[in-house]
Design an enzyme around this catalytic site. Structure first.
Site, PDB file in Angstrom:
ATOM      1  N   ALA A 159      27.412 -25.265 -47.709  1.00 37.85           N
ATOM      2  CA  ALA A 159      26.299 -25.539 -48.577  1.00 37.85           C
ATOM      3  C   ALA A 159      26.411 -26.951 -49.339  1.00 37.85           C
ATOM      4  O   ALA A 159      27.274 -27.741 -48.829  1.00 37.85           O
ATOM      5  CB  ALA A 159      26.574 -24.625 -50.158  1.00 37.85           C
ATOM      6  N   LYS A 160      25.544 -27.596 -50.090  1.00 38.97           N
ATOM      7  CA  LYS A 160      25.524 -29.086 -50.480  1.00 38.97           C
ATOM      8  C   LYS A 160      24.599 -28.982 -51.856  1.00 38.97           C
ATOM      9  O   LYS A 160      23.717 -28.368 -51.777  1.00 38.97           O
ATOM     10  CB  LYS A 160      24.969 -29.956 -49.251  1.00 38.97           C
ATOM     11  CG  LYS A 160      25.614 -31.416 -49.605  1.00 38.97           C
ATOM     12  CD  LYS A 160      27.181 -31.419 -49.258  1.00 38.97           C
ATOM     13  CE  LYS A 160      27.813 -32.879 -49.423  1.00 38.97           C
ATOM     14  NZ  LYS A 160      28.979 -32.762 -48.726  1.00 38.97           N
ATOM     15  N   GLY A 161      24.804 -30.052 -52.670  1.00 39.19           N
ATOM     16  CA  GLY A 161      24.089 -30.077 -53.635  1.00 39.19           C
ATOM     17  C   GLY A 161      23.791 -31.798 -53.930  1.00 39.19           C
ATOM     18  O   GLY A 161      24.538 -32.439 -53.344  1.00 39.19           O
ATOM     19  N   VAL A 164      21.558 -26.356 -51.653  1.00 38.48           N
ATOM     20  CA  VAL A 164      21.234 -25.739 -50.644  1.00 38.48           C
ATOM     21  C   VAL A 164      22.309 -24.889 -50.017  1.00 38.48           C
ATOM     22  O   VAL A 164      23.389 -25.531 -49.776  1.00 38.48           O
ATOM     23  CB  VAL A 164      20.656 -26.890 -49.381  1.00 38.48           C
ATOM     24  CG1 VAL A 164      20.321 -26.088 -48.070  1.00 38.48           C
ATOM     25  CG2 VAL A 164      19.312 -27.598 -49.914  1.00 38.48           C
TER      26      VAL A 164
END
Ligand code: NAD
Length: 424
Positions: free
Chosen positions: A112-114, A67
């Site tokens: 962001a992050k995953g 995201v």
């Protein structure tokens, strides 16, 4: 002020907590509705289904996310989490937190992050590598040194970053070290990165002590979590003269009123697999660990450990949030009523992303700094950010440190969006 607590599962939904804090900061800033709408939704949410051949020949399909909350101030930046309980809401919230964190310390990144829903402990090295490479291939078009730069988080480490970098580089046809941070030193990692988050926690705690007229030697610290953040904070703070009186882990907690010998405790854990039965300390009830009388409480384990159900039981003067999201939004008011000096997560644990930024800069320059330079620059940024947040809170009635941090961050991101204007 009485606190009306929602159901605990609502309260501990990180996306709902993040939204509550956003709404408060936006209302105080009188942010216009349009910018609020932009920042309340992520710029991009990618879902990938990742087929992986397991060692026994079967094929399993895992689900992963990346995201990108905001890329207004620079490329996306944020970790990748491998854990069985990853949800899209959690990844969304963590991505938004990264936007605010990078803005609080004023580094040129968005957020962001995953995450991949998997249990890395149940996968062999080969399975983990195949999963990582296929996930990377799935998000390849959206990451890159100028687009979005992942890093390690819960369940991932420098080896996983090396696989991501290699997969990306094989497609780019050249070594691209700046595509991820938190890499091994031989692949363009930065000196000081593994200590950076714990060091940042120590720097802001020292600033808080100074403000409250306290000295490290008479400061009792309780740390929850003895991993990267908690372990490094314990080690560095103990070297700086703090009394680390207790370490609380998921399976045990130990206490010594005169201060624990942190190096010896690390050796004991390495030898026995746990902190329990450390000869120079007393075993205490791990479930009561957070509620001990102390000067500094440093949660450095996981989310939602301080909620409306237990916040009133804390007996610390300073709460330094090493973990991401250790306190729910509903618990904030209870901490404020108790006059606990909160150093919010987006400031307290920003040392990690700050040195990740230094790693990205060094990779792009192809010129590497010595550890002293990394630490000095980290101290400069953490100190200035603490002063900015606490100064903002001092100047605005009714604005606590967390709200101040969110307001500063939101203002910076909103200003970037206004200045850029909307394309088309
Ligand atoms: P880690 O896995 O290295 O360490 C976490 C430690 O907490 C482990 O020792 C684990 O056993 C312990 N733990 C887990 N649940 C617990 C519980 N309920 N009670 C007590 N102990 C528990 O992870 P980390 O990298 O140190 O990250 C910790 C937190 O800090 C996470 O919220 C992470 O998102 C955040 N954070 C990490 C960094 C970083 O640079 N590593 C940067 C910013 C924020």
């Amino acid at each position: 002020m009485p606190v009306i607590a929602p159901e605990l599962d609502q309260e501990t939904n990180p996306w709902i907590s993040a939204a509550a804090r956003f709404d408060e900061a936006a209302a105080r800033l009188r942010l216009d509705d349009g910018i609020c709408k932009v920042l309340k939704s992520a710029t991009k949410e990618i879902t990938v289904h990742i087929p992986v051949q397991l060692d026994d020949g079967r094929i399993e399909v895992f689900t992963g996310y990346r995201v990108q909350h905001s890329i207004a101030r620079g490329p996306g930046k944020g970790g990748i989490r491998f854990a069985p309980d990853v949800t899209l809401d959690e990844v969304r919230a963590l991505a938004a937190w990264m936007t605010w964190k990078c803005a609080v310390v004023n580094i040129p990144f968005g957020g962001a992050k995953g995450g991949v829903i998997c249990d890395p402990k149940m996968l062999s090295d080969g399975e983990l590598e195949r999963l990582t490479r296929r996930y990377t291939a799935g998000i390849m078009d959206d990451i890159g040194p100028d687009r979005d730069v992942p890093a390690p988080d819960v369940g991932t480490n420098d080896r996983v970053m090396a696989w991501i970098m290699d997969t990306y580089a094989m497609h780019a046809r050249h070594a691209t070290t700046a595509v991820v941070t938190g890499k091994p030193m031989e692949l363009g990692g930065s000196r000081g990165r593994s200590e950076a988050t714990g060091r940042g926690c120590m720097i802001v705690t020292l600033k808080a002590l100074k403000r409250l007229g306290m000295e490290p030697a008479s400061t009792r610290v309780v740390i929850q979590g003895f991993g990267n953040v908690g372990g490094m904070a314990a080690r560095l703070m103990s070297r700086a003269g703090f009394k680390i009186v207790s370490i609380v882990e998921y399976d045990a907690a130990v206490y010594n009123p005169h201060g624990l010998d942190i190096e010896a405790l690390m050796t004991h854990r390495a030898e026995t697999g746990s902190i329990t039965d450390f000869p120079e300390a007393e075993n205490i009830d791990k479930n009561e660990g957070l509620y001990q009388q102390c000067d500094v409480l440093l949660p450095a384990a996981t989310e939602n450990v301080i909620t409306s159900k237990n916040a009133a039981r804390l007996r610390a003067q300073i709460l330094c949030e090493g973990a991401n999201g250790p306190t729910t939004a509903v618990a904030d008011q209870i901490l404020a009523d108790q006059k606990i000096f909160v150093i919010p997560d987006i400031l307290a644990n920003a040392g990690g992303v700050t040195v990740s930024y230094f790693e990205w800069v060094q990779d792009r320059q192809g010129f590497f700094w010595n550890e002293q330079l990394v630490n000095d620059r980290l101290e400069e940024i953490m100190t200035a950010s603490f002063d900015a947040v606490v100064g903002y809170s001092d100047k605005h009635a009714g604005v606590n440190n967390r709200t101040a941090a969110n307001m500063l961050a939101l203002d910076r991101v909103a200003s970037a969006i206004r200045t850029r204007g909307l394309y088309a």
